[in-house]
Write an enzyme that holds these catalytic residues in place. Structure first.
Site, short mmCIF file in Angstrom:
data_model
loop_
_atom_site.label_atom_id
_atom_site.label_comp_id
_atom_site.label_asym_id
_atom_site.label_seq_id
_atom_site.Cartn_x
_atom_site.Cartn_y
_atom_site.Cartn_z
N GLU A 178 -2.34 -28.63 108.39
CA GLU A 178 -1.58 -29.84 108.05
C GLU A 178 -2.01 -30.44 106.71
O GLU A 178 -2.85 -31.34 106.65
CB GLU A 178 -1.73 -30.90 109.16
CG GLU A 178 -0.88 -32.14 108.87
CD GLU A 178 -0.99 -33.22 109.94
OE1 GLU A 178 -0.24 -34.22 109.85
OE2 GLU A 178 -1.81 -33.09 110.86
N LYS A 215 2.15 -27.82 109.65
CA LYS A 215 2.66 -29.18 109.89
C LYS A 215 2.78 -29.86 108.54
O LYS A 215 1.79 -30.10 107.86
CB LYS A 215 1.74 -29.96 110.83
CG LYS A 215 2.26 -31.37 111.13
CD LYS A 215 1.56 -32.02 112.32
CE LYS A 215 2.05 -33.44 112.53
NZ LYS A 215 1.56 -34.05 113.78
#
Length: 297
Positions: A178, A215
């Site tokens: 992420e 993400k």
């Protein structure tokens, strides 16, 4: 140590999204305030975490929350050691709800340097990963933040993320990589171009037999993550809401085929501790349905 194949298939082919229920120390007061609980209503961290666990319990035990629309959920470490309806949290998610459990493993962010915030060190990581695996967790989440289009900073974020990702894969878990782009960054679109190039270069070094999840912040250009969605080393591309309202996040998400939600604030928006169970469940159902629709659009 292989990953759980049934869970992997659920994510790979699944229609739905990942619920991010992993607010930690720094973000918990804000999450509780949005949920209608003021800081004056708890005396210390123990009471604060007890209240946020009640909120999470209310969400995951709601009839609105199930594997039909929510295929994954990210837990905070304290939640992993806690229970839902008397059953271990990760166990409950998978066995009762059919929702694949993930664990947030990062310990927060370093101070900004080169326009980015790297992950702080994660002491005791091998033990944490082993404990997560033993409790039935499928994967992990680790978040860095990019605030400027600084090539050296972005490279440092990605190098750190992929190095950590290899440790996670080695423990038989799937990492959610992420590198969040700040939605208020002045050069957000340029950052996304640099970031995508860096991601593709590093993904090309991975084996498709051990894929990762990405993400990412919802992009400025519709469909911008298509090459990432189609990359053989990517199991799924999920999007964070990043401070966008649910309506705005859903509208952006629907314009990015193959990307599904992994929302936190946008999921819990409109939920309140003061609501009756019927009102709470109806609000949550509305939220989940709207995010699901945007994810499968």
């Amino acid at each position: 140590m292989p990953v759980n194949q049934e869970q992997l298939n659920r994510i790979k082919s699944g229609q739905g999204f990942i619920a991010a229920l992993d607010q930690s120390g720094g973000s918990t007061p804000k999450a509780l305030k949005l949920y209608g609980i003021e800081e004056s209503e708890y005396a210390d961290d123990a009471e604060m975490f007890a209240l946020v666990h009640q909120m999470r319990t209310r969400i995951v035990t709601s009839p609105a929350f199930s594997g039909e629309r929510v295929f994954g959920a990210i837990l905070f470490e304290r939640t992993l050691d806690d229970a839902f309806e008397g059953q271990g949290a990760a166990e409950y998610l998978w066995q009762v709800k059919g929702v694949v459990p993930f664990l947030k493993i990062d310990k927060g962010l370093e101070d900004e340097a080169n326009g980015v915030q790297l992950l702080k060190p994660i002491p005791g990581l091998p033990e944490l990963l082993a404990r997560a695996k033993a409790k039935g967790v499928f994967g992990t989440k680790e978040r860095s933040v990019i605030k400027q289009n600084n090539a050296a900073g972005i490279a440092a974020v990605l190098d750190q993320q992929f190095e950590l990702g290899q440790q996670v894969l080695g423990a038989g878990l799937v990492p959610i990589i992420e590198p969040e782009v700040d939605i208020n960054a002045a050069d957000k679109a340029d950052i996304e171009t640099t970031l995508k190039q860096g991601l593709l270069e590093r993904l090309d070094t991975l084996s498709p037999s051990k894929p990762v999840i990405l993400k990412l912040t919802l992009p400025e250009v519709d469909g911008f993550f298509r090459e990432l969605v189609e990359h053989p080393a990517v199991l799924k591309v999920v999007a964070l809401s990043g401070g966008y309202s649910r309506e705005n996040a859903n509208a952006r998400l629907a314009k990015n085929p193959g990307v599904v939600a992994s929302f936190s604030r946008a999921l819990t928006e409109g939920l309140s501790a003061k609501q009756s169970d019927d009102d709470f469940n109806a609000s949550l159902d509305t939220a989940i349905e709207s995010i699901y629709r945007a994810s499968v659009a």
